[in-house]
Structures are given as C-alpha cells and as structure tokens.
Design a protein around this motif. Sequence first.
Motif, mmCIF file in Angstrom:
data_model
loop_
_atom_site.group_PDB
_atom_site.id
_atom_site.type_symbol
_atom_site.label_atom_id
_atom_site.label_comp_id
_atom_site.label_asym_id
_atom_site.label_seq_id
_atom_site.Cartn_x
_atom_site.Cartn_y
_atom_site.Cartn_z
ATOM 1 N N GLU B 105 32.376 42.284 36.899
ATOM 2 C CA GLU B 105 31.306 43.264 37.137
ATOM 3 C C GLU B 105 31.817 44.699 37.096
ATOM 4 O O GLU B 105 31.103 45.609 36.706
ATOM 5 N N ALA B 106 33.075 44.880 37.531
ATOM 6 C CA ALA B 106 33.637 46.233 37.515
ATOM 7 C C ALA B 106 34.002 46.663 36.097
ATOM 8 O O ALA B 106 34.293 47.834 35.866
ATOM 9 N N GLY B 107 33.996 45.720 35.142
ATOM 10 C CA GLY B 107 34.263 46.070 33.741
ATOM 11 C C GLY B 107 35.592 45.580 33.203
ATOM 12 O O GLY B 107 35.969 45.895 32.071
ATOM 13 N N PHE B 108 36.314 44.785 33.999
ATOM 14 C CA PHE B 108 37.590 44.261 33.506
ATOM 15 C C PHE B 108 37.346 43.229 32.395
ATOM 16 O O PHE B 108 36.387 42.459 32.459
ATOM 17 N N ASP B 109 38.244 43.214 31.415
ATOM 18 C CA ASP B 109 38.142 42.220 30.338
ATOM 19 C C ASP B 109 38.873 40.939 30.730
ATOM 20 O O ASP B 109 38.522 39.857 30.282
ATOM 21 N N HIS B 110 39.918 41.055 31.523
ATOM 22 C CA HIS B 110 40.710 39.885 31.915
ATOM 23 C C HIS B 110 41.075 39.959 33.390
ATOM 24 O O HIS B 110 41.121 41.043 33.962
ATOM 25 N N HIS B 111 41.366 38.785 33.953
ATOM 26 C CA HIS B 111 41.710 38.691 35.378
ATOM 27 C C HIS B 111 42.981 37.853 35.501
ATOM 28 O O HIS B 111 42.996 36.699 35.108
ATOM 29 N N MET B 112 44.060 38.445 35.983
ATOM 30 C CA MET B 112 45.302 37.680 36.143
ATOM 31 C C MET B 112 45.682 37.626 37.615
ATOM 32 O O MET B 112 45.678 38.640 38.298
ATOM 33 N N VAL B 113 46.012 36.406 38.085
ATOM 34 C CA VAL B 113 46.370 36.223 39.489
ATOM 35 C C VAL B 113 47.882 36.367 39.652
ATOM 36 O O VAL B 113 48.654 35.851 38.848
#
Lengths: 541, 137
Positions: B105-113
Amino acid sequence: MNPALIKPVPILIVDDLSENLIALEAVLRRDGLEFIKAKSGMEALEILLKREVALALLDVQMPEMDGFELAEMMRGSERTRRIPIIFLTAGVTDRSRKFRGYEAGAVDFLEKPLEADILRSKVAVFSELYLQRRQIAVQRDNLKAFAEENLRLLKDSRDNAQALKEADVRKDEFLATLAHELRNPLAPIRNGLQILKMSPDGPRAEDVRSMMDRQLTHLVRLIDDLLDVSRVSRGRIDLRKERISLQDAVKAAVETSKPLIDANGHKLTLDIPTEPLWVEGDLTRLAQVVSNLLNNAAKYTAHGGRIGLTVTPHASHADIIVSDNGLGIEADMLPRVFDLFAQADSHLDRSQGGLGIGLALVSKLVDMHGGTSKAESEGPGKGSTFTVSLPLVGASGEVQGKPLQKNGRPATPMKVLIVDDNVDSAQTSLWMLDLIGHKAEVANDGARALEMAREMKPDVVLLDIGMPGMDGYEVCRQLRKMPGMEQLVLIAQTGWGQESDRQKAFAAGFDHHITKPVSLDLLTQLLADINQTATEGQTHG
Amino acid sequence: MADDGNGGTETMRIMIVEDNEALAQTTGWLVEMIGYDYKLAANAKQAIDTYAEYKPDVFMIDIGLPGMNGYELCRELKSRPDLKDVVFIAQTGWGESEHRKMTAEAGFDHHMVKPLYLEALEALLGDIAKQKTGSVG
C-alpha cells in the motif's frame, strides 16, 4: 432479623380527656404495640413532626382543633398524609358528619362507647398492614444494596478483564519486539557469514569478523538481560551480599559502559566522593544497576550529549544520580519507566536497541538491596535524571573480593577432553583450545567420554551438563571414580549461571563452573590458572 | 564504483536506507559482491538529501527507521517524478501478510524479510537488472 422489623408498631391516640386516653390504651395494649398519646390536635401535630406513626385514632370532639381539622392538617402534609385515621365519635354520627370525616381522609368511624373486640381487631389489621409495609421497605433496601454490590462486582470483574487484556497485549508486543531485537544482531551476522563464504580472505574479511564479534556480544547481552529479568521476576536471583564500597560498584559500571558512551560521542562527568561509602550489597549486581542507568542515558541522548554520574552521601543512605541532556521522558510515561516491557509499545520509531528491560532490572535489583529508584524529566527533549538511593552500613576496614588477575602468559600445552552433545559447540571449543596451544579431543556423549578419558588420560575435562542419556553430573561422578584420574581437573560448562547451579556442579565433583557462551579470554585465563596450580603442586582432591 | 564486467552496461545503483549500521554496511558489501553499486543512508532525511546526486535504480528501505519511517519515506519518494522508474524494496523484520499488505500500500514493489538470504537478494536484483536493460534497450 432486621432491627426495623422488631421495633413496636407506633399508634397515635388523640383525645382531650386523659381518662379516655388511659382507657383506650388499657383496651388495646398488647405486645408489639406502642401508644403515643396526645391531648390536643396541636400536641398531635408536634408529635407527628418527629415520629413515624402506623395508625391514628382521633377523637372528633375536642376544643380548639377538632378531629376533622386535625385530619385535614395531616392530609395536607406529605409526611403524614398516608397515615390511616380512625375517628372515634360520641353517639350516633349523622351522614353529613361522616361524609366530612371520610372527605378528611378517615378510613373508619367507631362510635363510643367503643366495643373493645372491634377496636382491637381493626387496630390489629392496620398494624399488620404497617408491618408488611415496613418489611417491604427493608426488602427493597436489601435489594438495592444487593444490586449495588452486584454492579460493583461487575465493574471489578470488567476492570480485571481489561487489565488482563492489557497485560496480554503488552506481552504480545514484547514478544514481537523481542523477535525483532534478536533479529537485529542476527541479520548482520548472517550477512557477514555470506560475505565470508563468498570471499573468505577478501579485503572486508577482518572488518566482517570484528563486526560479527560485536553483534554476537550484543546478542549474548540481550539474552543475559532476558534471563536476569525472568529470574528476578520469579524471585530466583541470588544476591551475593557483602560489605562493599559503593565506589567499587560505580567504577566497575563506568568501565562497562564507557565504550557505549564513547561510541556515541558523549561527555561523561563524574562527581564521586573519595571517602568510601559502605553498603551491604552484591558488587556485580550493583555495578549492573549503575551500568544499566549509564547505558540508558547513552542510548537516549543524541550524539555528543552530556551524561553526569554523581554519588551523594546522606546520613543513612547514599544517592547515585545519573543525569543526561537527552530525549527526556513524557510525563505520562514517567510512572511506567521501571515497568517490565515499558518500552515495548513504540516499535516503529525505536532505533535505540534493547528490550526496555534494563530499567526494570534496575528497579528490581535496587529493591532487593532495600533501596529506591526514581525517574525525573521535565519532558521530551529536556533530559532525564535517575536517582537510586541505597542504605549505607557502618564503616569497616574489611575489603573483600580479589581482582581478577589478567596476565597473558603463554599456555603450557595440556590435554583437554571436550564433552558436548552439540557438535558445533564442541568443534569450536576444540578450535579455541587448539589456538591457545592445548591438545584437545572431542566426545559427543557421556559413554564415549568415559572411554576416551581412559585412553587419553586428559589433564582437564570440559564437560557440558545438559546432555541426553548420561548427563554431565553423572559423567563427572564416573570420572571421579576412575583409577588414575586423581589429578584430573573437571570444568562444568552450562547455560545456567545461578549460584544453585554452581553448588550443584561442585557437589557432583566439579572443580570449576563456567557459563556458556565461553569467551576465548576466559578459557585462556582459566586453563592458565589450572596449569599454574598444577605445577605448584596444589592439586584438587 | 565497482566494475561489473558487463562491458558497457552501466552498473545498477542501489541506495540502502537502514539505521542499523552493521546491517547497512554488510548489506552494502553483499550488494557490491553480487556486482552492483551501493550507497548508504542512515535515515529518511539522508536518503532524501542524497538520492538526486546518486541517482539510484533501486531503493532498499528499512521500515523501522527513526523519525520518518520506511512507509512514509517510500510514499514521499514515489511522489517525485524523477523517481518514477525506480524500484522500491522494503526490508523489514516483519513478514506477516498484513505487513506485506502495508508495504504494498505504501508503494513498495518488493518485500524482503530480514535476515536476507544471499540467493534471494541476488535473484531479485538480477530480475530487476534484467527488466531495466530490457526496458532501456
């Protein structure tokens, strides 16, 4: 029984002739009735102002105010309008007079001469009615009190449920923060490992290794704090109290916290009296108290801040005051700063590291020393001041505890048997011993350890306690029974550093007890000491 | 800047916004070893102040930054026309679906933990690099 129900039923009799009053009372008298007599309407009204009455027997013909007038007055007042009235009339009453009487509020007319039976039964009916009304009033009061009590209980249980819910939320937040805080040092350690894997001797290798060392130290400290706080909360911490000088604890704390203070570019100002201040306390724990306060100040003060450490003696106690010109504390947060998990809420903006358990530990440890802790701050951005007050004890020349000697003399090679079911832990211990010049071998379980001990005849056995099958205590006892092992030095290695754990290890026959993770420095020092003792010929039995 | 040996293709630039110094530095080294260029920023303000000069192709942003957090920084940077082709990767300790939803929702294309797996990072940056050269050429 409710006292309201035992009181006699009050009956008002009004007649201008005393002999009539006496006669009426004589006819009606029985247990449970009380007669209040008035000789005029005015006197009757005066009595009615003060007293509750169940029934009024009014003579109609009286001088000044007659019975009807008195009844009308009674009907006019809220206090008396519901009192049943029986008129007593002389001779036959005509219809119009009776009508006036009923209009005035009479419930009955009785004609003189009165028939005792009728009069008694009518009075009995009204006093019974009165008693019932009184009983209902008592029941109503009881019900009201009962309902109020129920409401209070309901509110209490709602409050309790709310408190439990909040505690649960705080616990969840704490666990999330804990996971996050543990991952903080773990993430760079993993990165470091991957860098070393790709390029073991690259230009970064040395930096990576020292970074991993720092992060690991941080991780160990976090876990130590966690274990401490859980022990303290369950009241399972042992204080090794002795007469110590407060200055020693403060100095040790400054030594511990100096690197963090320096790393943040803070200026530390000390104001400590030279004359020793004696307290009855655990040196390590008191140093931990002061060090936690210093670390806290260092963490919550922007780079290049000022931190002050002042010790002020008073008649019966001494204050240790740690102040900073840092972030300060919100007024509503002040009463909670010493609570466990107090810091756990604002997890997004918290970049300081730590679990918010340092101050909880401070307050609990100070408590256990019979002291008090308090926090003050004028608000956000205005800095904070923490004061710990500890009771002083009389001066004494006795100084206890000997400093840890630290000399890097080269190790004389010894034969060491490492016993640990954790293969990695055993292997790394072997490498460490190898590095400092000892000859080590590994056994991964108790049975194998006994076998190998027979073959290699080690000087020292480094023994893990928590092993499946035969545990460390058992292996220790077996080794002690083995012939030819009289000179053997046994070191217990456990994750538990409690005094009771140490005692248990010594009881099983261990010579030393060390807590995991073991640093190379400590191991070097311990083996050097053992070596020296052995060469001096003072062996353990 | 490290030479990626790709002969002519410009090395992809990655700006790492992370307040944990040790993590920032080692992530930078990893990125460098994989073969890309990197620049560190310790907080949102530093990132905003320095990106124009560095011209990153990719932002790797920590969510738990002090002051302006990662979500806010991503929204702020996304609103700038000069960053419309830049790829945003969220780096966070939180991996639940609700957190993934928040970063998306904030506009990130990817999410890495965190902690990062080298293989995953290498694969993701490789894909991004491929797409970039594809769209350019």
